[in-house]
Write an enzyme that holds these catalytic residues in place. Structure first.
Site, mmCIF file in Angstrom:
data_model
loop_
_atom_site.group_PDB
_atom_site.id
_atom_site.type_symbol
_atom_site.label_atom_id
_atom_site.label_comp_id
_atom_site.label_asym_id
_atom_site.label_seq_id
_atom_site.Cartn_x
_atom_site.Cartn_y
_atom_site.Cartn_z
ATOM 1 N N LYS A 1 19.613 -56.355 -44.248
ATOM 2 C CA LYS A 1 18.310 -56.888 -43.806
ATOM 3 C C LYS A 1 17.366 -55.753 -43.403
ATOM 4 O O LYS A 1 16.871 -55.726 -42.270
ATOM 5 C CB LYS A 1 18.490 -57.870 -42.655
ATOM 6 C CG LYS A 1 19.343 -59.089 -43.029
ATOM 7 C CD LYS A 1 19.424 -60.095 -41.916
ATOM 8 C CE LYS A 1 20.193 -61.337 -42.303
ATOM 9 N NZ LYS A 1 21.659 -61.170 -42.393
ATOM 10 N N THR B 1 12.705 -44.797 -42.973
ATOM 11 C CA THR B 1 14.018 -45.187 -42.435
ATOM 12 C C THR B 1 14.704 -46.166 -43.377
ATOM 13 O O THR B 1 15.908 -46.040 -43.657
ATOM 14 C CB THR B 1 13.847 -45.804 -41.029
ATOM 15 O OG1 THR B 1 13.136 -44.869 -40.222
ATOM 16 C CG2 THR B 1 15.178 -46.115 -40.382
#
Ligand code: XMP
Length: 257
Positions: free
Chosen positions: A85, A92
């Site tokens: 998710k 990142t």
């Protein structure tokens, strides 16, 4: 259709299975890696893919234990999905996606709440370059999802429920799948109409969370993600096989890429 979506259609059609095992063994399981390898071997014939989550990632580590399980899934002819998710800034997200793909994962889950620019855009570019898949959350299966996924978002000057906006984005972004909980069959049908059969629907939440196998497939789910109903069964193979037969019987073909 992306390469991952094509592979899912091919594997599911060949095995007559819409069932994706969520390999969420409790982290305290003795010999966790051995159990995971063993379970995969036992139930693989009833599956079209395997999905991993933190249950195994945290205790086993990515490049050691989890990578061995991914390799094993591949040796059994099953694609492997990481349910991470992705939900952060682009750099990142990209760092996480690179490592998950390096470990052999064929597809990842992503959260649309972080948006495109500086959020999911770099991950979509990477997945496309590598021929891997991305699955976008549209409406999660748990009760609290109403507080966000069911709330209105402003899109194109109009207020629309967030899950509808996310389904449209997923289609526009070239996602390989959209995730809608089986606990909300009416939303599966709505999302199906938005996707126009161009993007597959992945549906977790049957069994333990209360969703119905038959209802989810009838409304348009292409794949069912199932964990505890298989893992905690007295006979996991029998449970997986029974789910495979029930889901395939409703519609013995795949309607979406
Ligand atoms: P159970 O045991 O409930 O496991 O069959 C379901 C698996 O799927 C994950 N899960 C979700 N993942 N969107 C997702 O991307 C969802 O709405 C959702 N609901 C459940 C769950 O973490 C477990 O691995």
């Amino acid at each position: 259709m992306g390469k991952f979506a094509e592979r899912m259609v091919e594997t599911a059609g060949r095995k007559k299975s819409r069932i994706i095992l969520a390999l969420d063994l409790p982290p305290s399981t003795p010999n966790l890696l051995g159990e995971g390898l063993n379970l995969l071997s036992r139930v693989s014939r009833s599956l079209c893919a395997v999905k991993f989550n933190r249950h195994l990632l945290l205790p086993l580590g990515l490049m050691e234990g989890v990578r061995r399980l991914v390799d094993h899934a591949h040796s059994l002819g099953l694609p492997a999905i990481m349910d991470c998710k992705l939900n952060d800034i682009g750099s990142t997200n990209l760092a996480m996606a690179e490592w998950f793909f390096k470990a052999g994962f064929d597809a990842l889950t992503v959260s649309p709440y972080v948006g495109w620019k500086g959020g999911l855009e770099p991950v979509f570019h990477l997945a496309k370059k590598l021929g891997r898949g991305l699955l976008v959350l549209a409406y999660m299966s748990h009760e609290g999802a109403r507080q966000t996924f069911g709330k209105p978002l402003l899109s194109g000057g109009r207020l629309k429920p967030a899950y509808q906006v996310f389904a449209s984005w997923a289609s526009r972004w070239g996602a390989d799948g959209v995730i809608v909980g089986a606990t909300r069959p009416a939303k599966i049908a709505e999302v199906k109409r938005i996707l126009k059969g161009r993007v597959a629907i992945y549906s977790p939440g049957v069994g333990f969370q209360g969703g119905s196998v038959e209802e989810a497939v009838r409304k348009g789910a292409d794949y069912l993600i199932v964990g505890r109903s298989i893992l905690q069964a007295e006979d996991p193979l029998e449970a997986a096989e029974s789910l495979r037969v029930r889901a395939w019987r409703v519609k013995p073909h795949l309607t979406a890429g």
